[in-house]
Design a protein around this motif. Structure first.
Motif, mmCIF file in Angstrom:
data_model
loop_
_atom_site.group_PDB
_atom_site.id
_atom_site.type_symbol
_atom_site.label_atom_id
_atom_site.label_comp_id
_atom_site.label_asym_id
_atom_site.label_seq_id
_atom_site.Cartn_x
_atom_site.Cartn_y
_atom_site.Cartn_z
ATOM 1 N N SER A 202 -9.002 2.600 -6.462
ATOM 2 C CA SER A 202 -9.692 1.417 -6.288
ATOM 3 C C SER A 202 -10.643 0.857 -7.036
ATOM 4 O O SER A 202 -9.934 -0.470 -6.476
ATOM 5 C CB SER A 202 -10.897 2.962 -5.659
ATOM 6 O OG SER A 202 -10.632 3.893 -4.484
ATOM 7 N N THR B 104 -7.222 8.705 -7.309
ATOM 8 C CA THR B 104 -7.367 7.579 -6.123
ATOM 9 C C THR B 104 -9.268 6.658 -6.505
ATOM 10 O O THR B 104 -8.863 5.623 -5.828
ATOM 11 C CB THR B 104 -8.540 8.540 -4.764
ATOM 12 O OG1 THR B 104 -7.981 9.521 -4.236
ATOM 13 C CG2 THR B 104 -9.299 8.163 -4.017
ATOM 14 N N LEU B 105 -9.338 7.111 -7.099
ATOM 15 C CA LEU B 105 -10.552 6.338 -7.601
ATOM 16 C C LEU B 105 -10.140 5.519 -8.737
ATOM 17 O O LEU B 105 -10.619 4.179 -8.449
ATOM 18 C CB LEU B 105 -12.204 7.469 -9.026
ATOM 19 C CG LEU B 105 -13.042 8.323 -7.554
ATOM 20 C CD1 LEU B 105 -13.803 8.555 -9.034
ATOM 21 C CD2 LEU B 105 -13.185 7.563 -6.732
ATOM 22 N N ASN C 27 -3.153 1.997 6.999
ATOM 23 C CA ASN C 27 -3.800 1.138 5.969
ATOM 24 C C ASN C 27 -4.226 -0.425 5.603
ATOM 25 O O ASN C 27 -5.426 -0.602 5.297
ATOM 26 C CB ASN C 27 -3.335 1.552 4.496
ATOM 27 C CG ASN C 27 -3.412 2.883 3.460
ATOM 28 O OD1 ASN C 27 -4.396 3.399 4.104
ATOM 29 N ND2 ASN C 27 -2.493 2.988 2.547
ATOM 30 N N ARG D 41 -10.166 8.526 2.615
ATOM 31 C CA ARG D 41 -8.381 9.417 2.382
ATOM 32 C C ARG D 41 -8.723 10.550 1.964
ATOM 33 O O ARG D 41 -7.745 10.918 2.500
ATOM 34 C CB ARG D 41 -8.436 8.089 1.311
ATOM 35 C CG ARG D 41 -7.756 6.995 2.252
ATOM 36 C CD ARG D 41 -6.901 5.668 1.633
ATOM 37 N NE ARG D 41 -7.905 4.601 0.531
ATOM 38 C CZ ARG D 41 -8.365 3.509 0.971
ATOM 39 N NH1 ARG D 41 -7.889 3.493 2.197
ATOM 40 N NH2 ARG D 41 -8.962 3.551 0.088
ATOM 41 N N PHE D 42 -10.278 10.939 1.210
ATOM 42 C CA PHE D 42 -9.564 12.083 0.266
ATOM 43 C C PHE D 42 -9.222 13.054 1.427
ATOM 44 O O PHE D 42 -9.058 14.193 2.053
ATOM 45 C CB PHE D 42 -10.683 12.386 -0.967
ATOM 46 C CG PHE D 42 -10.090 13.122 -1.164
ATOM 47 C CD1 PHE D 42 -9.381 13.638 -2.703
ATOM 48 C CD2 PHE D 42 -11.405 13.905 -1.548
ATOM 49 C CE1 PHE D 42 -9.786 14.152 -3.868
ATOM 50 C CE2 PHE D 42 -10.985 15.714 -2.264
ATOM 51 C CZ PHE D 42 -10.224 15.530 -3.362
ATOM 52 N N ARG E 144 -6.561 14.625 -7.926
ATOM 53 C CA ARG E 144 -6.060 14.221 -6.744
ATOM 54 C C ARG E 144 -7.392 12.694 -6.914
ATOM 55 O O ARG E 144 -7.053 11.148 -6.378
ATOM 56 C CB ARG E 144 -6.206 14.179 -5.851
ATOM 57 C CG ARG E 144 -5.669 14.129 -4.495
ATOM 58 C CD ARG E 144 -5.645 14.494 -3.196
ATOM 59 N NE ARG E 144 -5.132 15.286 -3.015
ATOM 60 C CZ ARG E 144 -3.437 15.198 -3.097
ATOM 61 N NH1 ARG E 144 -2.767 14.567 -3.665
ATOM 62 N NH2 ARG E 144 -2.682 16.518 -3.302
ATOM 63 N N MET E 145 -8.742 13.035 -7.051
ATOM 64 C CA MET E 145 -9.975 11.896 -7.176
ATOM 65 C C MET E 145 -9.657 10.769 -8.113
ATOM 66 O O MET E 145 -10.284 9.815 -7.573
ATOM 67 C CB MET E 145 -11.187 12.980 -7.177
ATOM 68 C CG MET E 145 -12.488 11.995 -6.575
ATOM 69 S SD MET E 145 -12.527 11.277 -5.221
ATOM 70 C CE MET E 145 -13.158 12.153 -4.270
ATOM 71 N N LEU F 270 -15.368 2.444 -2.140
ATOM 72 C CA LEU F 270 -15.384 3.777 -2.379
ATOM 73 C C LEU F 270 -15.116 5.026 -0.541
ATOM 74 O O LEU F 270 -15.269 6.038 -1.238
ATOM 75 C CB LEU F 270 -16.843 3.779 -3.628
ATOM 76 C CG LEU F 270 -16.509 3.461 -4.925
ATOM 77 C CD1 LEU F 270 -17.510 4.278 -5.796
ATOM 78 C CD2 LEU F 270 -15.573 4.401 -5.298
ATOM 79 N N ASN G 283 0.754 -1.404 -0.182
ATOM 80 C CA ASN G 283 0.049 0.240 -0.228
ATOM 81 C C ASN G 283 0.362 1.242 -0.317
ATOM 82 O O ASN G 283 0.307 2.322 -1.076
ATOM 83 C CB ASN G 283 -1.274 -0.008 1.170
ATOM 84 C CG ASN G 283 -2.847 -0.854 0.942
ATOM 85 O OD1 ASN G 283 -2.700 -1.090 -0.249
ATOM 86 N ND2 ASN G 283 -3.333 -1.378 2.244
ATOM 87 N N GLN H 284 -6.519 13.109 4.203
ATOM 88 C CA GLN H 284 -5.525 14.863 3.402
ATOM 89 C C GLN H 284 -6.102 15.609 3.562
ATOM 90 O O GLN H 284 -5.452 16.370 3.669
ATOM 91 C CB GLN H 284 -5.265 13.566 2.133
ATOM 92 C CG GLN H 284 -4.582 14.069 0.816
ATOM 93 C CD GLN H 284 -3.441 14.098 0.418
ATOM 94 O OE1 GLN H 284 -3.240 12.791 0.529
ATOM 95 N NE2 GLN H 284 -2.314 15.036 0.043
ATOM 96 N N LYS H 285 -7.225 16.298 2.758
ATOM 97 C CA LYS H 285 -7.463 17.078 2.105
ATOM 98 C C LYS H 285 -7.860 18.289 3.607
ATOM 99 O O LYS H 285 -6.517 19.371 3.683
ATOM 100 C CB LYS H 285 -8.899 17.708 1.377
ATOM 101 C CG LYS H 285 -8.622 19.297 1.041
ATOM 102 C CD LYS H 285 -9.928 18.873 0.143
ATOM 103 C CE LYS H 285 -10.173 20.748 -0.694
ATOM 104 N NZ LYS H 285 -8.757 21.037 -1.172
ATOM 105 N N SER I 63 -12.755 5.766 -0.075
ATOM 106 C CA SER I 63 -11.510 6.625 -1.153
ATOM 107 C C SER I 63 -12.116 7.979 0.104
ATOM 108 O O SER I 63 -11.379 8.486 -0.776
ATOM 109 C CB SER I 63 -12.121 6.067 -2.296
ATOM 110 O OG SER I 63 -11.355 5.112 -3.005
#
Lengths: 221, 221
Positions: free
Chosen positions: A174, A170-171, B130, B177-178, A166-167, B171, A130, B181-182, B174
DNA sequence: CATCCTGCGTGCAGCTACTGTAATTTTATT
DNA sequence: AATAAAATTACAGTAGCTGCACGCAGGATG
């Protein structure tokens, strides 16, 4: 990949490659039989007929022998193609990019599969994996941003552009994780390409879902 | 353990909690100053005034002191509420569930923040984190499946139901995580709730994208 | 072919994370 | 106060990993 077509290998390099491959193979075989935790570096060294010190010269860490060569970063040509890709399907292109890198990185699919098995059942290795992926995602985000720029979109005109990149990454990640899981648990009969497309489609369906947010209070009680 | 069910917190438990908190705090402080790699267990023990053996009695591993108590699993009541949730917004509900568990798990937001900072800048810790999350996702997938069943959907009527559940969890992960981070890179000014909703919306937009797959050949060159 | 020299493998000494065990101290119970 | 239970400790040992210095073989140079 390299500038010269083939022959640049000397005796030295060949021996080196052989030793490394031997160690990796021994490590995998031992771990699949006894479990990762019960395999000592010394065991691997015995099987590979090198000293412990040499082992660490090759891999630096015990995990290294099990994870194989570090991160699969795509070739420059493909990167350029991705950046210039006019297609609107960022997600699909991203997934394609990663997959391509994965494939032409490890010639032997058998090794790849058993390595995957091992990683799957070993939390410690999974963690490392990871980490690697996270680092890779960092560079991919920059790539997507480049692509956006190539399409004439700038941070000024679109405030959340970096978030968007970034998204997207990320997707894509996934989708890869999901597909890997399904692939290696054997829940899918078909080509990898099919599987990936199937995963993307599924993701789109779930993400679309119904009401975006009934009242909003649900999100943070 | 004891015959009496009641007041389980005596002097013993309080001391224990204090020691543990002290160690965690010391670990975080030291790591933020010198970097995770340069902090030895002995240093933490000195700061916490316990023997090395005691440290390992508490955490089992060096990382444990930095990551805090393992995984935040929601309370049963909330789980039931989630399963019975008739709302169609699985994603939003999932995110809400995870967030709730995160919040009422760590009373001190300062600790949580600095821990987050440390994890963010330490690949090794990030990997562990993770892993924990992955394990959590396993149980969440089962939860989502329960919810589906409560809504009258079965594997028979819907072939890919399990995949659907897994993807929903993926999802949601995700999005978390996103958002994390932000949030911790300070790129967002607003309430956590807003941030989460914003993230979900962004995800939906990106996932929707344009053409699902131009020709399919793109996915696997 | 002789020579250098550089890359690679090796042994060793040592540090750090972690574990088992048995003794010692601290807290709880009667 | 006596005793049981639990927590903490010291001590010794294992395994992953690193720096260092030495020797040998592969490859370049003359």
């Amino acid at each position: 990949m390299t500038s010269k077509p083939a022959v640049d290998d000397g005796l030295r390099a060949r021996k080196r490659a052989a030793t490394q491959a031997g160690l990796e193979q021994a490590a995998l075989a031992l771990a699949l039989e006894h479990g990762y935790e019960n395999v000592t570096v010394d065991m691997i060294c015995d099987a590979g007929m090198v000293s412990q010190r040499t082992f660490f010269n090759y891999f630096g860490t015990k995990e290294g022998a099990f994870l194989g060569t570090p991160p699969p970063m795509p070739a420059d040509a493909e990167l350029a193609r991705f950046v210039q890709g006019a297609g609107a399907d960022v997600l699909g292109d991203l997934v394609g990019l990663i997959t391509a890198a994965l494939v032409d990185q490890e010639p032997d699919p058998g090794i790849l599969r058993s390595r995957r098995m091992l990683i799957e059942r070993t939390p410690e290795l999974l963690g490392r994996e990871n980490t690697r992926i996270t680092e890779l995602e960092e560079s991919l985000t920059l790539l997507v941003l480049e692509r956006f720029h190539a399409q004439g979109r700038s941070e000024e005109s679109t405030p959340g552009l970096e978030d968007e990149a970034r998204m997207a990454v990320t997707l894509a990640g996934s989708v890869m994780r999901f597909s890997m899981q399904k692939w290696f648990t054997g829940g899918f009969t078909g080509s990898p390409g099919e599987l990936l497309r199937h995963s993307i489609a599924l993701m789109r369906r779930i993400a679309a879902a119904e009401n975006p947010a009934p009242e909003g209070a649900r999100v943070r009680p």
